[in-house]
Write a protein that holds these residues in place. Structure first.
Motif: not given
Length: 325
Positions: A162-164, A175-176, A220, A237-238, A240-241
């Motif tokens: 998972y990525k932001d 960002n994470k 999120g 976790m945002e 946002s993607s």
């Protein structure tokens, strides 16, 4: 505003909203009682009871009172497959449509009911459903990219990602990137100038777990990890993607966590029968990898452990230490 303030503020905002809902629907219940309207009474009581339950849950999270993690139990929505999640979200959309209809028929805050109801239905359709259907567990291209950048090695087994952000070309500080490896959860926090901070926790060391929706429209997730009796980690976790679904990532994370805990239980039983003592997770040193130097694609990754100074907020709460990411 640092991450800790953001987490606390979000939880307090949810508590405040729930209190407002309890008061409003409590008044609806009273009006229904005097008017003899059974439907209005039932709707009011339903929201009042749900609101009070939610307030209690959020207050416990604010005080870091997490429940012990039991393999295969709890977090039912996140244990569902992608198709099952989408079906449940569809039922929620039907429920919102029904609530709008009831408010229109009873002439209860019709404008607000229609406005918020329609917005809710659209958010569920074009945010949650979309990213769940588009999410990819992990593929060879992503693995190659992560290895090229320096986040993983060729020996790592990655079960979920998972990525932001949607592309490495528009990464922002804060960002994470989250990875579920065979035996560990990894969090990479991005900083400026291709620098990052890496944290890693062994799955069998995670004793408690909590989840809470966060951000705009709850897109999120706040993940609470209880590593020991006196330490809680809050991971944000945002969401946002559209290519990375926190909901799907949590499904794979729970599967890996279940496997790690069940294997630990089997080891304990086996060693007890054999008359041996199993080394506890507290005695294990957290695995680290060397820092990588920056080049065209490499990140300069700072590996932190319990004794190292970190760039992330650590504070002391009523229940012990808190690490916010």
């Amino acid at each position: 505003m640092d991450t800790q303030d953001e987490s606390v503020k979000e939880i307090n905002a949810k508590i405040k909203t729930l209190w407002k809902s309890v008061i409003i629907f409590g008044l609806f219940t009273i009006v229904g009682i005097f008017a003899g309207n059974v439907i209005l009474i039932l709707i009011g009581l339903l929201f009042v009871i749900g609101g009070i339950w939610g307030i209690g849950k959020f207050k416990k999270m604010l005080q870091n009172q997490l429940t012990d993690y039991q393999p295969g139990k709890g977090f039912s929505f996140f244990r569902k497959t992608g198709e099952q999640k989408i079906k449940q979200i569809t039922y929620s959309q039907y429920g919102l449509a029904g609530l709008i209809l009831v408010c229109v028929l009873l002439k209860l805050s019709t404008f607000y009911a229609i406005s918020f109801g329609v917005i809710g239905i659209l958010v569920l359709q074009y945010t949650f459903k979309r990213r769940i259907s588009l999410h990819t567990k992990i593929d060879d291209a992503s693995l190659f990219e992560l290895e090229e950048i320096g986040i993983i090695t060729s020996k790592d087994i990655v079960n979920a990602l998972y990525k932001d952000f949607e592309s490495w070309t528009n990464v922002q500080p804060g960002n994470k990137v989250f990875l579920v490896k065979q035996d560990a959860l990894v969090c990479i926090v991005m900083n400026e100038n291709l620098k990052a901070v890496r944290r890693e926790w062994q799955l069998r060391d995670i004793k408690k777990l909590g989840l809470l929706g966060s951000g705009n429209d709850g897109q999120g997730l706040l993940l609470f990890l209880g590593i020991s009796q006196d330490e809680v980690i809050r991971l944000k976790m945002e969401g946002s993607s559209f290519q990375d679904s926190p909901e799907q990532f949590m499904t794979y994370f729970l599967q890996a966590l279940d496997k790690a805990h069940l294997s630990t239980q089997v080891d304990i039983v086996k060693n007890t029968r054999d008359g041996r003592y199993l080394q506890t997770s507290e005695n294990h040193n957290m695995s680290t990898s060397p820092s990588h130097t920056t080049n065209n694609r490499k990140l300069d990754i700072e590996v932190t452990d319990e004794t190292a100074s970190t760039k992330m907020e650590r504070s002391s709460g009523n229940s012990g230490r808190i690490l916010d990411l």
